[in-house]
Design a protein around this motif. Structure first.
Motif, PDB file in Angstrom:
ATOM      1  N   PHE A  82      35.631  36.026  52.567  1.00 58.28           N
ATOM      2  CA  PHE A  82      34.560  35.276  51.909  1.00 58.28           C
ATOM      3  C   PHE A  82      33.514  36.191  51.274  1.00 58.28           C
ATOM      4  CE2 PHE A  82      36.643  32.000  54.317  1.00 58.28           C
ATOM      5  CZ  PHE A  82      36.551  30.889  53.497  1.00 58.28           C
ATOM      6  N   ARG A  83      33.987  37.294  50.702  1.00 58.68           N
ATOM      7  CA  ARG A  83      33.095  38.182  49.946  1.00 58.68           C
ATOM      8  C   ARG A  83      32.637  37.436  48.696  1.00 58.68           C
ATOM      9  NH1 ARG A  83      35.049  44.120  47.665  1.00 58.68           N
ATOM     10  NH2 ARG A  83      33.002  44.901  47.013  1.00 58.68           N
ATOM     11  N   GLU A  84      31.361  37.519  48.362  1.00 60.78           N
ATOM     12  CA  GLU A  84      30.771  36.756  47.259  1.00 60.78           C
ATOM     13  C   GLU A  84      31.081  35.268  47.447  1.00 60.78           C
ATOM     14  OE1 GLU A  84      31.871  38.688  43.557  1.00 60.78           O
ATOM     15  OE2 GLU A  84      30.818  40.519  44.123  1.00 60.78           O
ATOM     16  N   PRO A  85      30.491  34.659  48.494  1.00 50.10           N
ATOM     17  CA  PRO A  85      30.871  33.302  48.907  1.00 50.10           C
ATOM     18  C   PRO A  85      30.646  32.224  47.858  1.00 50.10           C
ATOM     19  CG  PRO A  85      28.923  34.067  50.113  1.00 50.10           C
ATOM     20  CD  PRO A  85      29.484  35.252  49.390  1.00 50.10           C
ATOM     21  N   ALA A  86      29.767  32.468  46.900  1.00 46.71           N
ATOM     22  CA  ALA A  86      29.532  31.456  45.857  1.00 46.71           C
ATOM     23  C   ALA A  86      30.815  31.129  45.097  1.00 46.71           C
ATOM     24  CB  ALA A  86      28.458  31.942  44.884  1.00 46.71           C
ATOM     25  N   HIS A  87      31.723  32.112  44.970  1.00 51.52           N
ATOM     26  CA  HIS A  87      32.981  31.864  44.259  1.00 51.52           C
ATOM     27  C   HIS A  87      33.881  30.901  45.035  1.00 51.52           C
ATOM     28  CE1 HIS A  87      32.519  35.890  41.880  1.00 51.52           C
ATOM     29  NE2 HIS A  87      31.883  34.883  41.303  1.00 51.52           N
ATOM     30  N   TYR A  88      33.846  30.985  46.352  1.00 52.80           N
ATOM     31  CA  TYR A  88      34.658  30.066  47.159  1.00 52.80           C
ATOM     32  C   TYR A  88      34.054  28.661  47.140  1.00 52.80           C
ATOM     33  CZ  TYR A  88      36.999  34.288  48.650  1.00 52.80           C
ATOM     34  OH  TYR A  88      37.702  35.469  48.654  1.00 52.80           O
ATOM     35  N   ALA A  89      32.726  28.601  47.086  1.00 48.30           N
ATOM     36  CA  ALA A  89      32.068  27.293  46.959  1.00 48.30           C
ATOM     37  C   ALA A  89      32.420  26.654  45.618  1.00 48.30           C
ATOM     38  CB  ALA A  89      30.553  27.458  47.093  1.00 48.30           C
ATOM     39  N   PHE A 223      41.603  35.218  40.639  1.00 54.33           N
ATOM     40  CA  PHE A 223      40.508  36.062  41.117  1.00 54.33           C
ATOM     41  C   PHE A 223      40.868  37.510  40.782  1.00 54.33           C
ATOM     42  CE2 PHE A 223      37.783  33.901  44.619  1.00 54.33           C
ATOM     43  CZ  PHE A 223      37.685  32.742  43.871  1.00 54.33           C
ATOM     44  N   LEU A 224      40.080  38.122  39.909  1.00 57.90           N
ATOM     45  CA  LEU A 224      40.249  39.519  39.510  1.00 57.90           C
ATOM     46  C   LEU A 224      38.936  40.228  39.839  1.00 57.90           C
ATOM     47  CD1 LEU A 224      42.001  41.669  37.910  1.00 57.90           C
ATOM     48  CD2 LEU A 224      40.803  40.871  35.859  1.00 57.90           C
ATOM     49  N   ARG A 225      38.652  40.348  41.123  1.00 54.11           N
ATOM     50  CA  ARG A 225      37.305  40.719  41.536  1.00 54.11           C
ATOM     51  C   ARG A 225      37.250  42.130  42.128  1.00 54.11           C
ATOM     52  NH1 ARG A 225      34.623  36.515  45.267  1.00 54.11           N
ATOM     53  NH2 ARG A 225      36.192  37.340  46.686  1.00 54.11           N
ATOM     54  N   ASN A 226      36.217  42.867  41.687  1.00 54.95           N
ATOM     55  CA  ASN A 226      35.875  44.159  42.282  1.00 54.95           C
ATOM     56  C   ASN A 226      37.002  45.186  42.176  1.00 54.95           C
ATOM     57  OD1 ASN A 226      33.254  43.142  43.224  1.00 54.95           O
ATOM     58  ND2 ASN A 226      34.491  41.886  44.604  1.00 54.95           N
ATOM     59  N   VAL A 255      35.710  37.055  38.178  1.00 52.73           N
ATOM     60  CA  VAL A 255      35.532  38.490  38.407  1.00 52.73           C
ATOM     61  C   VAL A 255      34.361  38.689  39.366  1.00 52.73           C
ATOM     62  CG1 VAL A 255      36.467  39.053  36.135  1.00 52.73           C
ATOM     63  CG2 VAL A 255      33.989  38.842  36.413  1.00 52.73           C
ATOM     64  N   GLY A 256      34.227  39.915  39.882  1.00 49.61           N
ATOM     65  CA  GLY A 256      33.120  40.209  40.784  1.00 49.61           C
ATOM     66  C   GLY A 256      31.779  40.072  40.086  1.00 49.61           C
ATOM     67  N   HIS A 257      30.737  39.758  40.850  1.00 48.33           N
ATOM     68  CA  HIS A 257      29.410  39.592  40.245  1.00 48.33           C
ATOM     69  C   HIS A 257      28.986  40.825  39.466  1.00 48.33           C
ATOM     70  CE1 HIS A 257      28.528  36.293  43.405  1.00 48.33           C
ATOM     71  NE2 HIS A 257      28.787  35.747  42.243  1.00 48.33           N
ATOM     72  N   SER A 260      30.629  40.951  35.771  1.00 45.62           N
ATOM     73  CA  SER A 260      30.540  39.835  34.818  1.00 45.62           C
ATOM     74  C   SER A 260      30.153  40.299  33.415  1.00 45.62           C
ATOM     75  CB  SER A 260      29.549  38.777  35.321  1.00 45.62           C
ATOM     76  OG  SER A 260      28.303  39.350  35.589  1.00 45.62           O
ATOM     77  N   MET A 261      29.434  41.416  33.309  1.00 41.40           N
ATOM     78  CA  MET A 261      29.054  41.922  31.988  1.00 41.40           C
ATOM     79  C   MET A 261      30.251  42.519  31.242  1.00 41.40           C
ATOM     80  SD  MET A 261      25.902  41.133  31.805  1.00 41.40           S
ATOM     81  CE  MET A 261      25.325  42.032  30.382  1.00 41.40           C
ATOM     82  N   ILE A 262      31.340  42.786  31.963  1.00 42.14           N
ATOM     83  CA  ILE A 262      32.521  43.422  31.363  1.00 42.14           C
ATOM     84  C   ILE A 262      33.325  42.433  30.525  1.00 42.14           C
ATOM     85  CG2 ILE A 262      34.750  44.488  31.928  1.00 42.14           C
ATOM     86  CD1 ILE A 262      33.423  45.655  34.446  1.00 42.14           C
ATOM     87  N   VAL A 263      33.304  41.162  30.922  1.00 39.46           N
ATOM     88  CA  VAL A 263      34.223  40.182  30.334  1.00 39.46           C
ATOM     89  C   VAL A 263      33.766  39.758  28.940  1.00 39.46           C
ATOM     90  CG1 VAL A 263      35.313  37.930  30.639  1.00 39.46           C
ATOM     91  CG2 VAL A 263      34.857  39.368  32.636  1.00 39.46           C
ATOM     92  N   ARG A 264      34.591  40.069  27.963  1.00 40.23           N
ATOM     93  CA  ARG A 264      34.396  39.606  26.576  1.00 40.23           C
ATOM     94  C   ARG A 264      35.734  39.040  26.148  1.00 40.23           C
ATOM     95  NH1 ARG A 264      30.144  40.621  28.079  1.00 40.23           N
ATOM     96  NH2 ARG A 264      28.482  41.942  27.275  1.00 40.23           N
TER      97      ARG A 264
END
Length: 282
Positions: A82-89, A223-226, A255-257, A260-264
């Motif tokens: 549950f790393r970065e739990p807002a994504h699971y919510a 999920f492509l996070r961190n 993606v990881g918090h 988020s600036m990476i995604v274009r």
């Protein structure tokens, strides 16, 4: 001095090997970390120095045998339940209900989740708990999870689904009670994911910098996070594009918090921190 120059050149050659094989750029400042992590291989192969090891792999023809242990030693496998739990919510409160709502009456909701850099599996197992909890609320909810990673060692750990008891601390108590079995192993308290979840999740080896991927399309959420933070900008863009191609219209890329600036990404719209929805074709 010639010997020092040789060592310096060998380390540069090694860093280039890691970049070519994994997409991860290790700067010269990481040379001491490389040396420390490769010490295990020197001991295993009974080699006296790092230079002897580099000679063994680059000149002695041992690179193909050593590539897997090298990747294991230099890749970072930081992960938590549950790393970065807002994504699971967001998964529970928006993505799953949307998938159910788009299903025609009387039909089964087919839901596919991809953990694209799954490491030891904490992300995939966290998502499995969320999906298993949601499933009884819907009459026909057919869910599956795929976890992929470059490292055979972490994939093996993910498949076994056994973790130290302390690792489950971030898991909400009700989910922990429902989906984690407690046991003792080698004098340690451990937990194992219950069989009914293990039946729904599979793990496979995959290198994110080597598309095309042998995956089915129609992924509801990837999920492509961190993991993007370890790549150079062109590789980041390539990986994002390659992963996004497997997401169905109306599906999500997460993606990881910090990423988020990476995604274009044309055709994707930001709808929460690190969460992007693929536009539907009309």
């Amino acid at each position: 001095m010639a010997h020092a120059a040789s060592s310096h050149e060998r380390l540069r050659q090694f860093r280039e090997l890691i970049l070519a094989e994994t997409g991860i750029r290790l700067p010269p400042s990481k040379d001491s970390m490389i040396a420390a992590r490769l010490r295990k291989r020197l001991i295993a192969l009974d080699l006296p120095t790092l230079d002897a090891y580099f000679e063994h792999i680059f000149d002695g023809g041992a690179l193909s045998d050593e590539l897997t242990p090298i990747i294991e030693l230099v890749t970072t496998n930081k992960t938590d339940f549950f790393r970065e739990p807002a994504h699971y919510a967001f998964l529970a409160n928006r993505i799953i209900p949307e998938a159910v709502a788009r299903t025609r009456p009387g039909q089964t909701t087919r839901f596919r989740f991809w953990s694209a850099a799954s490491s030891t599996g904490a992300e995939a197992w966290s998502a499995a708990m969320v999906l298993a909890r949601a499933a009884p609320k819907h009459k026909a909810f057919d869910w599956r999870i795929l976890g992929t990673d470059i490292s055979p060692r972490v994939l093996d750990k993910a498949r076994h689904a056994i973790f130290p008891e302390a690792d489950f601390a971030p898991v909400p108590a009700d989910l922990r009670e429902a989906y984690v079995m407690s046991a003792r192993m080698n004098g340690q308290s451990v937990g194992r994911i219950v069989p009914e979840l293990r039946a729904q999740v599979k793990f496979e080896a995959l290198n994110l910098i080597e598309p095309p991927f042998p995956l089915e399309g129609g992924i509801d959420v990837a999920f492509l996070r961190n993991v993007l933070i370890y790549f150079e900008a062109p590789t980041q863009a390539q990986v994002i594009r390659s992963v996004s191609e497997h997401v169905r219209p109306g599906g999500y890329l997460v993606v990881g918090h910090a990423e988020s600036m990476i995604v274009r990404l044309p055709g994707f719209k930001a709808c929460a921190p690190g969460v992007y929805r693929k536009e539907e074709m009309h």
